[in-house]
Design an enzyme around this catalytic site. Sequence first.
Site, mmCIF file in Angstrom:
data_model
loop_
_atom_site.group_PDB
_atom_site.id
_atom_site.type_symbol
_atom_site.label_atom_id
_atom_site.label_comp_id
_atom_site.label_asym_id
_atom_site.label_seq_id
_atom_site.Cartn_x
_atom_site.Cartn_y
_atom_site.Cartn_z
ATOM 1 C CG HIS A 14 -5.491 -50.732 -18.073
ATOM 2 N ND1 HIS A 14 -4.134 -50.837 -18.213
ATOM 3 C CD2 HIS A 14 -5.728 -49.491 -17.585
ATOM 4 C CE1 HIS A 14 -3.560 -49.710 -17.814
ATOM 5 N NE2 HIS A 14 -4.512 -48.878 -17.420
ATOM 6 C CB CYS B 47 1.465 -42.578 -16.339
ATOM 7 S SG CYS B 47 2.999 -43.508 -16.165
ATOM 8 C CD GLU C 114 3.047 -49.052 -20.106
ATOM 9 O OE1 GLU C 114 2.833 -47.904 -20.518
ATOM 10 O OE2 GLU C 114 3.753 -49.303 -19.124
ATOM 11 C CB CYS D 171 1.728 -50.933 -16.655
ATOM 12 S SG CYS D 171 0.401 -49.815 -17.136
ATOM 13 N N GLY E 218 -1.997 -50.337 -14.938
ATOM 14 C CA GLY E 218 -2.296 -51.723 -15.333
ATOM 15 C C GLY E 218 -2.417 -52.626 -14.114
HETATM 16 N N1 LIG Z 1 0.785 -46.661 -22.005
HETATM 17 C C1 LIG Z 1 -0.197 -46.020 -21.172
HETATM 18 C C2 LIG Z 1 0.354 -44.830 -20.432
HETATM 19 C C3 LIG Z 1 1.436 -45.171 -19.422
HETATM 20 C C4 LIG Z 1 0.955 -46.066 -18.277
HETATM 21 C C5 LIG Z 1 2.047 -46.333 -17.278
HETATM 22 N N2 LIG Z 1 3.202 -46.979 -17.681
HETATM 23 C C6 LIG Z 1 1.585 -46.673 -15.875
HETATM 24 O O1 LIG Z 1 2.471 -46.922 -15.042
HETATM 25 O O2 LIG Z 1 0.394 -46.621 -15.581
HETATM 26 C C7 LIG Z 1 -1.401 -45.565 -22.026
HETATM 27 O O3 LIG Z 1 -1.241 -45.290 -23.232
HETATM 28 O O4 LIG Z 1 -2.498 -45.492 -21.478
#
Ligand SMILES: N[C@@H](CCC[C@H](N)C(=O)O)C(=O)O
Length: 277
Positions: free
Chosen positions: A160, A68, A209, A218, A221
């Site tokens: 991603h 994250c 997400e 993200c 992301g």
């Molecule tokens: N939803 C993501 C985990 C969280 C990612 C985050 N918000 C970021 O800032 O990178 C997953 O399930 O991989």
Amino acid sequence: MHGLGNSYIYVDMFKQTLDEDKLASLAIEVADKNKGIGSDGMILVCPSDVAPVKMRVFNNDGSEAKNCGNGLRCVAKFAFENGYIEKETFKIETVGGLVEATVHVQNDRVHTVSVDMGHPILARQAIPMLGEEQEQVVGELFTFEDQELKVTAVSMGNPHAVMFVEHIEEAPVETIGPKMEKDERFPEWVNVEFVEVVSETELHFRVWERGSGITQACGTGACAAVVAAVLNGHCQKGEEVIVHLLGGDLAITWQEDGNVLMKGAAEVICEGTFERK
Ligand SMILES: N[C@@H](CCC[C@H](N)C(=O)O)C(=O)O
């Protein structure tokens, strides 16, 4: 704490223990905006055997992710401001491996954090994405009903699917986001990003997400978006790219050495005690 509005409830595991089998339900409870605190999930700031601090991240559906980006900046700020580390550059352990954070400090407070996120993972099976080939997934065609979308797949420790759009305001985040997230070609599901190229050094970005739905930002992301932009010839390796997310901006560079550098803000919202029923 939040990084550009991507908010998590941070739990100080240097000071307490939690039952492993109750972590998923705790994440769901604290993240509930009506009956809990309200957030995109929960992050545990833990002691580590291999670094000064370890991050564990749970989405607001209780699933655990391996990385994250916004969380890493907040964990770095938390660890530094709480005295768990005195150096300004230090390693953070994640479930996906080690990264290196540098806190930028003014009047004893961390205002921004740079994180060397390491190499992106590009081989199809390591994303993971189904299919025979070990090759990179760049601009692969997906069809949902009448919509055709070209997907570039990047893992930053977590998966991603990046798609380029003409106008970010018209990106089908709410409709295609949940479909792509659970598409059978992604066996561990996927984070879904829509990106508009403004120039070689500027991107607009929206995200759906995995495990949390639409969020303000993200970090992993945004890193994946810049890697995908380079792979598709929109941006240059070695050049800093400003990514505009709903909650603010991140500066991302896919460096010549192959590592991705992310720089951005980290903020505390409030501190307190959560009592479980
Ligand atoms: N939803 C993501 C985990 C969280 C990612 C985050 N918000 C970021 O800032 O990178 C997953 O399930 O991989």
